[in-house]
Write an enzyme that holds these catalytic residues in place. Structure first.
Site, PDB file in Angstrom:
ATOM      1  CG  HIS A  94      -1.920  -1.135   1.188  1.00 21.09           C
ATOM      2  ND1 HIS A  94      -2.742  -1.444   2.253  1.00 21.09           N
ATOM      3  CD2 HIS A  94      -2.207  -2.057   0.225  1.00 21.09           C
ATOM      4  CE1 HIS A  94      -3.488  -2.498   1.956  1.00 21.09           C
ATOM      5  NE2 HIS A  94      -3.173  -2.891   0.726  1.00 21.09           N
TER       6      HIS A  94
ATOM      7  CG  HIS B 147      -7.617  -3.013  -2.041  1.00 18.13           C
ATOM      8  ND1 HIS B 147      -7.050  -2.045  -1.246  1.00 18.13           N
ATOM      9  CD2 HIS B 147      -6.936  -4.159  -1.765  1.00 18.13           C
ATOM     10  CE1 HIS B 147      -6.087  -2.582  -0.512  1.00 18.13           C
ATOM     11  NE2 HIS B 147      -6.003  -3.866  -0.808  1.00 18.13           N
TER      12      HIS B 147
ATOM     13  CG  ASP C 175      -3.369  -5.090  -3.185  1.00 20.34           C
ATOM     14  OD1 ASP C 175      -2.953  -4.193  -2.432  1.00 20.34           O
ATOM     15  OD2 ASP C 175      -4.187  -5.959  -2.828  1.00 20.34           O
TER      16      ASP C 175
ATOM     17  CG  HIS D  91      -0.425  -9.729  -2.592  1.00 21.13           C
ATOM     18  ND1 HIS D  91      -0.217  -8.396  -2.829  1.00 21.13           N
ATOM     19  CD2 HIS D  91      -1.462  -9.802  -1.715  1.00 21.13           C
ATOM     20  CE1 HIS D  91      -1.083  -7.678  -2.125  1.00 21.13           C
ATOM     21  NE2 HIS D  91      -1.852  -8.519  -1.444  1.00 21.13           N
TER      22      HIS D  91
ATOM     23  CG  HIS E  27      36.251 -24.129  -6.041  1.00 21.79           C
ATOM     24  ND1 HIS E  27      34.920 -23.852  -5.878  1.00 21.79           N
ATOM     25  CD2 HIS E  27      36.871 -23.630  -4.941  1.00 21.79           C
ATOM     26  CE1 HIS E  27      34.736 -23.199  -4.741  1.00 21.79           C
ATOM     27  NE2 HIS E  27      35.906 -23.048  -4.154  1.00 21.79           N
TER      28      HIS E  27
END
Length: 433
Positions: free
Chosen positions: A84, A241, A245, A268, A338
């Site tokens: 937010h 909203h 996001d 998300h 290595h």
């Protein structure tokens, strides 16, 4: 004759700002304070409640969770629900800021980004002496992640369109589209609050989530409406909203976006996956147009096989910043001895490659290069985060911290697929051969 408009500049804030409250998921009291930051800092969070006040840069390399919010972390330090605030920063075109937080989660405020935007309005906007960084979409592509579907297309500015669908009388199928730089984004999107279903609250709290959730910071949906006393700010507040996001999560690319993001059922997890795809495509595009190829690098650096460890330079800002690439193959001579049964690039050679990239940055500003050589004087805060193995491509970004005469102090970060593998501070001096 027509004149070329000036390039947009980076921005920070003029004065600090502060906001406090409870975390949406933790329920803990927390205070957040934002401060101005120099150019090319990005957005950096700082956990002031932890020993040493560790920094957590807001970028994809530091994403540690996407469960009902986006979490970032570095080492043992974590910070939840950053999206937010990031959305409000994007809307205000604030590129650089330090954000101090004395807890594990940002304040929930009213469940939207409105209070963050009001705080930023009080901080003022300071233009800085450096061009803004842009991630420009030049080809349409699509991406699917979990239940989320995305299409991204070229555009002159940054636009986000979102569609959601829930079996609820107040939601159903909703669609909304916004231009992020438009002033209306602050009034039509940032005030849209997070939402959830009353039937899910007990299960979420059983997982340690939504412990601070209430009607004060979320829209809580019952089977046929909302909890008594709740008034929607918009009939389609829910999809607004989700658009908020998307913008907050995509801020983790670390640049302003030029493109149209079309999201179906965004979440998300999907948003962060899309951010990674945007960065990967931008890096691939940069690879196609190297600033310095291996032949040109050989003209600057005295190193030769097997110690020339830079394959190309893809970004360069004089006296400020350079990005170089090292392609790691099984044919590297160090793999013979290595850990031959489990090939791992030696950490000292990762830092050597980083130093060579930094050396190119220092040498570029010098005249009579044939008579000059770079010697490194010190290394500080060296950290190796992940092993580097055959098939990896290391992206080294080195920035100048200070230049005094022929001495330069730099900070370098090496990443593979967006994950930090090594970092160090270096001091070098240019001397006559």
């Amino acid at each position: 004759m027509p004149t070329t408009p000036p390039l947009p500049r980076q921005n920070t804030i003029v004065r600090p700002g502060e906001i406090q409250g409870v975390g949406l998921h933790t329920g803990a009291e927390v205070r957040m304070r934002i401060h101005p930051a120099p150019v090319d800092t990005g957005i950096v969070f700082r956990r002031t409640d932890l020993p040493g006040s560790p920094d957590i840069p807001a970028n994809l390399a530091h994403v540690v969770g996407t469960d009902l919010g986006t979490s970032i972390g570095q080492g043992e330090a974590r910070l939840h629900t950053v999206e937010h605030l990031l959305s409000a920063l994007v809307a205000r075109e604030i590129d650089n800021a330090f954000v101090e937080v004395d807890g594990v989660e940002l304040p929930a405020a009213d469940g939207s980004a409105r209070e963050f935007a009001r705080m930023l309005d009080g901080c003022g906007l300071q233009e800085q002496d450096a061009p803004a960084k842009y991630l420009t979409v030049d080809q349409t592509f699509s991406l699917s992640k979990d239940r989320s579907e995305y299409v991204v297309a070229p555009a002159q500015d940054y636009r986000v369109s979102a569609t959601i669908e829930f079996d609820h009388p107040l939601i159903g199928r909703q669609f909304a589209s916004f231009r992020v730089a438009d002033p209306s984004f602050a009034t039509e999107v940032l005030p849209a609050r997070t939402f959830g279903f009353l039937r899910d609250v007990e299960a979420m709290r059983g997982r340690g989530l939504a412990m601070g959730g209430s009607q004060d910071n979320a829209v809580v949906l019952t089977e046929d409406g909302v909890l008594e006393g709740t008034q929607l700010r918009f009939p389609d507040e829910f999809v607004r909203h989700k658009a908020l996001d998307v913008v907050g999560d995509l801020a983790l690319v670390g640049a302003r976006i030029r493109g149209h993001v079309i999201a179906e059922r965004p979440g998300h997890l999907g948003n962060v996956a899309l951010a990674k795809e945007l960065v990967a495509r931008a890096e691939k595009k940069a690879l196609a147009r190297p600033i310095l190829n291996i032949e040109q690098i050989s003209q600057y650096l005295p190193h030769r096989y097997p110690f020339l460890l830079v394959d190309r330079v893809v970004e360069f800002e004089e006296r400020k910043r350079i990005v170089g690439l090292k392609n790691v193959t099984i044919n590297e001579p160090f793999f013979v001895g290595h850990f031959p049964g489990r090939p791992v690039m030696p950490g000292v050679l990762i830092i050597e490659a980083m130093a060579q990239v930094g050396g190119l940055l220092v040498l570029e500003q010098m005249e009579n290069l044939d008579d000059k050589v770079v010697y490194f004087m010190s290394l500080d805060n060296v950290k190796w985060r992940r092993p580097v193995t055959p098939g990896d491509q290391i992206r080294f970004e080195v920035v100048v911290l200070q230049i005094r005469g022929a001495t330069c102090r730099m900070r370098g970060v090496g990443t593979v697929d967006g994950h930090v593998v090594a970092e160090a501070e270096m001091m070098a001096r240019v001397v006559d051969k």
